[in-house]
Design a protein around this motif. Sequence first.
Motif, PDB file in Angstrom:
ATOM      1  N   LEU A   1       0.840  -1.189   0.000  1.00  0.00           N
ATOM      2  CA  LEU A   1       0.000   0.000   0.000  1.00  0.00           C
ATOM      3  C   LEU A   1       0.879   1.244   0.000  1.00  0.00           C
ATOM      4  N   THR A   2       0.591   2.150  -0.955  1.00  0.00           N
ATOM      5  CA  THR A   2       1.294   3.429  -1.035  1.00  0.00           C
ATOM      6  C   THR A   2       0.253   4.541  -0.956  1.00  0.00           C
ATOM      7  N   LEU A   3       0.430   5.454   0.008  1.00  0.00           N
ATOM      8  CA  LEU A   3      -0.502   6.565   0.193  1.00  0.00           C
ATOM      9  C   LEU A   3       0.250   7.887   0.116  1.00  0.00           C
ATOM     10  N   SER A   4      -0.255   8.791  -0.718  1.00  0.00           N
ATOM     11  CA  SER A   4       0.277  10.142  -0.804  1.00  0.00           C
ATOM     12  C   SER A   4      -0.780  11.074  -0.221  1.00  0.00           C
ATOM     13  N   PHE A   5      -0.506  11.651   0.947  1.00  0.00           N
ATOM     14  CA  PHE A   5      -1.499  12.437   1.660  1.00  0.00           C
ATOM     15  C   PHE A   5      -1.425  13.908   1.294  1.00  0.00           C
ATOM     16  N   LYS A   6      -2.603  14.513   1.153  1.00  0.00           N
ATOM     17  CA  LYS A   6      -2.682  15.957   0.961  1.00  0.00           C
ATOM     18  C   LYS A   6      -2.416  16.640   2.301  1.00  0.00           C
ATOM     19  N   HIS A   7      -3.020  16.111   3.347  1.00  0.00           N
ATOM     20  CA  HIS A   7      -2.829  16.611   4.709  1.00  0.00           C
ATOM     21  C   HIS A   7      -2.403  15.423   5.573  1.00  0.00           C
ATOM     22  N   SER A   8      -1.222  15.479   6.112  1.00  0.00           N
ATOM     23  CA  SER A   8      -0.655  14.314   6.787  1.00  0.00           C
ATOM     24  C   SER A   8      -1.124  14.153   8.233  1.00  0.00           C
ATOM     25  N   THR A   9      -2.015  15.013   8.702  1.00  0.00           N
ATOM     26  CA  THR A   9      -2.499  14.887  10.078  1.00  0.00           C
ATOM     27  C   THR A   9      -3.384  13.653  10.221  1.00  0.00           C
ATOM     28  N   GLU A  10      -3.364  13.055  11.388  1.00  0.00           N
ATOM     29  CA  GLU A  10      -4.228  11.928  11.740  1.00  0.00           C
ATOM     30  C   GLU A  10      -3.962  10.654  10.917  1.00  0.00           C
ATOM     31  N   ILE A  11      -2.768  10.535  10.326  1.00  0.00           N
ATOM     32  CA  ILE A  11      -2.450   9.319   9.564  1.00  0.00           C
ATOM     33  C   ILE A  11      -2.492   8.104  10.485  1.00  0.00           C
ATOM     34  N   ALA A  12      -1.954   8.260  11.684  1.00  0.00           N
ATOM     35  CA  ALA A  12      -1.868   7.133  12.616  1.00  0.00           C
ATOM     36  C   ALA A  12      -3.248   6.582  12.954  1.00  0.00           C
ATOM     37  N   SER A  13      -4.222   7.476  13.219  1.00  0.00           N
ATOM     38  CA  SER A  13      -5.559   6.994  13.602  1.00  0.00           C
ATOM     39  C   SER A  13      -6.252   6.290  12.434  1.00  0.00           C
ATOM     40  N   ILE A  14      -5.952   6.697  11.202  1.00  0.00           N
ATOM     41  CA  ILE A  14      -6.527   6.025  10.031  1.00  0.00           C
ATOM     42  C   ILE A  14      -5.948   4.623   9.902  1.00  0.00           C
ATOM     43  N   LEU A  15      -4.634   4.511  10.082  1.00  0.00           N
ATOM     44  CA  LEU A  15      -3.967   3.224   9.897  1.00  0.00           C
ATOM     45  C   LEU A  15      -4.244   2.247  11.041  1.00  0.00           C
ATOM     46  N   ILE A  16      -4.433   2.756  12.266  1.00  0.00           N
ATOM     47  CA  ILE A  16      -4.700   1.874  13.407  1.00  0.00           C
ATOM     48  C   ILE A  16      -5.990   1.092  13.205  1.00  0.00           C
ATOM     49  N   SER A  17      -7.014   1.746  12.630  1.00  0.00           N
ATOM     50  CA  SER A  17      -8.292   1.071  12.445  1.00  0.00           C
ATOM     51  C   SER A  17      -8.406   0.362  11.091  1.00  0.00           C
ATOM     52  N   ALA A  18      -7.329   0.382  10.298  1.00  0.00           N
ATOM     53  CA  ALA A  18      -7.348  -0.299   8.994  1.00  0.00           C
ATOM     54  C   ALA A  18      -7.372  -1.810   9.186  1.00  0.00           C
ATOM     55  N   ARG A  19      -7.988  -2.516   8.221  1.00  0.00           N
ATOM     56  CA  ARG A  19      -8.019  -3.981   8.263  1.00  0.00           C
ATOM     57  C   ARG A  19      -7.261  -4.505   7.056  1.00  0.00           C
ATOM     58  N   LEU A  20      -5.981  -4.717   7.249  1.00  0.00           N
ATOM     59  CA  LEU A  20      -5.095  -5.165   6.176  1.00  0.00           C
ATOM     60  C   LEU A  20      -4.257  -6.336   6.694  1.00  0.00           C
ATOM     61  N   PRO A  21      -4.845  -7.516   6.849  1.00  0.00           N
ATOM     62  CA  PRO A  21      -4.162  -8.632   7.513  1.00  0.00           C
ATOM     63  C   PRO A  21      -2.945  -9.167   6.756  1.00  0.00           C
ATOM     64  N   GLN A  22      -2.870  -9.009   5.438  1.00  0.00           N
ATOM     65  CA  GLN A  22      -1.761  -9.552   4.655  1.00  0.00           C
ATOM     66  C   GLN A  22      -0.710  -8.508   4.284  1.00  0.00           C
ATOM     67  N   LEU A  23      -0.841  -7.272   4.794  1.00  0.00           N
ATOM     68  CA  LEU A  23       0.041  -6.185   4.369  1.00  0.00           C
ATOM     69  C   LEU A  23       1.497  -6.460   4.734  1.00  0.00           C
ATOM     70  N   GLU A  24       2.375  -6.321   3.732  1.00  0.00           N
ATOM     71  CA  GLU A  24       3.808  -6.540   3.922  1.00  0.00           C
ATOM     72  C   GLU A  24       4.598  -5.236   3.759  1.00  0.00           C
ATOM     73  N   ALA A  25       4.113  -4.305   2.891  1.00  0.00           N
ATOM     74  CA  ALA A  25       4.846  -3.075   2.644  1.00  0.00           C
ATOM     75  C   ALA A  25       3.889  -1.886   2.668  1.00  0.00           C
ATOM     76  N   LEU A  26       4.282  -0.836   3.434  1.00  0.00           N
ATOM     77  CA  LEU A  26       3.489   0.378   3.530  1.00  0.00           C
ATOM     78  C   LEU A  26       4.398   1.570   3.228  1.00  0.00           C
ATOM     79  N   HIS A  27       3.981   2.405   2.252  1.00  0.00           N
ATOM     80  CA  HIS A  27       4.751   3.588   1.869  1.00  0.00           C
ATOM     81  C   HIS A  27       3.867   4.821   2.050  1.00  0.00           C
ATOM     82  N   LEU A  28       4.344   5.785   2.861  1.00  0.00           N
ATOM     83  CA  LEU A  28       3.597   7.024   3.103  1.00  0.00           C
ATOM     84  C   LEU A  28       4.374   8.191   2.528  1.00  0.00           C
ATOM     85  N   LEU A  29       3.729   8.962   1.662  1.00  0.00           N
ATOM     86  CA  LEU A  29       4.364  10.115   1.023  1.00  0.00           C
ATOM     87  C   LEU A  29       3.595  11.382   1.394  1.00  0.00           C
ATOM     88  N   ASP A  30       4.318  12.413   1.806  1.00  0.00           N
ATOM     89  CA  ASP A  30       3.667  13.669   2.164  1.00  0.00           C
ATOM     90  C   ASP A  30       4.063  14.710   1.125  1.00  0.00           C
TER      91      ASP A  30
END
Length: 201
Positions: free
Chosen positions: A172-201
């Motif tokens: 999963l690669t996410l490019s955020f317009k506003h990087s606030t509250e990224i943690a709260s979005i990801l904590i409640s995400a349901r991605l059981p097989q996720l191996e790689a996460l890329h965050l771009l601001d």
Amino acid sequence: MDNPLEAEARSPPPKLTDALRPLPSLPTEIMQRIIQLALPRLSFNTFRERYSLLLALSRVNKRWGALAQEELLRHVRLRTKHAAEVLLKTQSTRDAPPLPTKSLRLLVRSAGDKLERVEVSQVEALVAVSPKLEVLQVVAAAERLEDLALDYVTFTPALSNSPLVGIHLRSLTLSFKHSTEIASILISARLPQLEALHLLD
């Protein structure tokens, strides 16, 4: 001294032509505001109701019809390939003005989908002829999706109810317009097989 009510009662009745005289026309900006206030709040589920109301308003007269059509094109929802073709045909001539669309909501065809949903090429064409576009929502059922990249993401559901759900998603690669509250979005995400996460601001 004469009673004013008696004097009014003795006066001749108004002419029929006076009674049928049209009311003065409202300024365009006020008419636009009336139309906007008559419509339900914009969401994927209220488009049918919005369409019905705009269709009724367009039957008042030509001026109301033009304003209703403009409002209809300002927020567009397309569920089928045919509907996207019809809209794109209005832009096929050289002199056609660009679409006034500010928000575009599309149901896009995914692998194994037997319904004639909007094609990805049509999405690209619609974005190209919509210079005022501010919101693009693309919905697709992609159960086997393993790699996803989203640019300039803004999540509209409540942050406590993350829209990030993917049973088979591995990257999963996410490019955020506003990087606030990224943690709260990801904590409640349901991605059981996720191996790689890329965050771009």
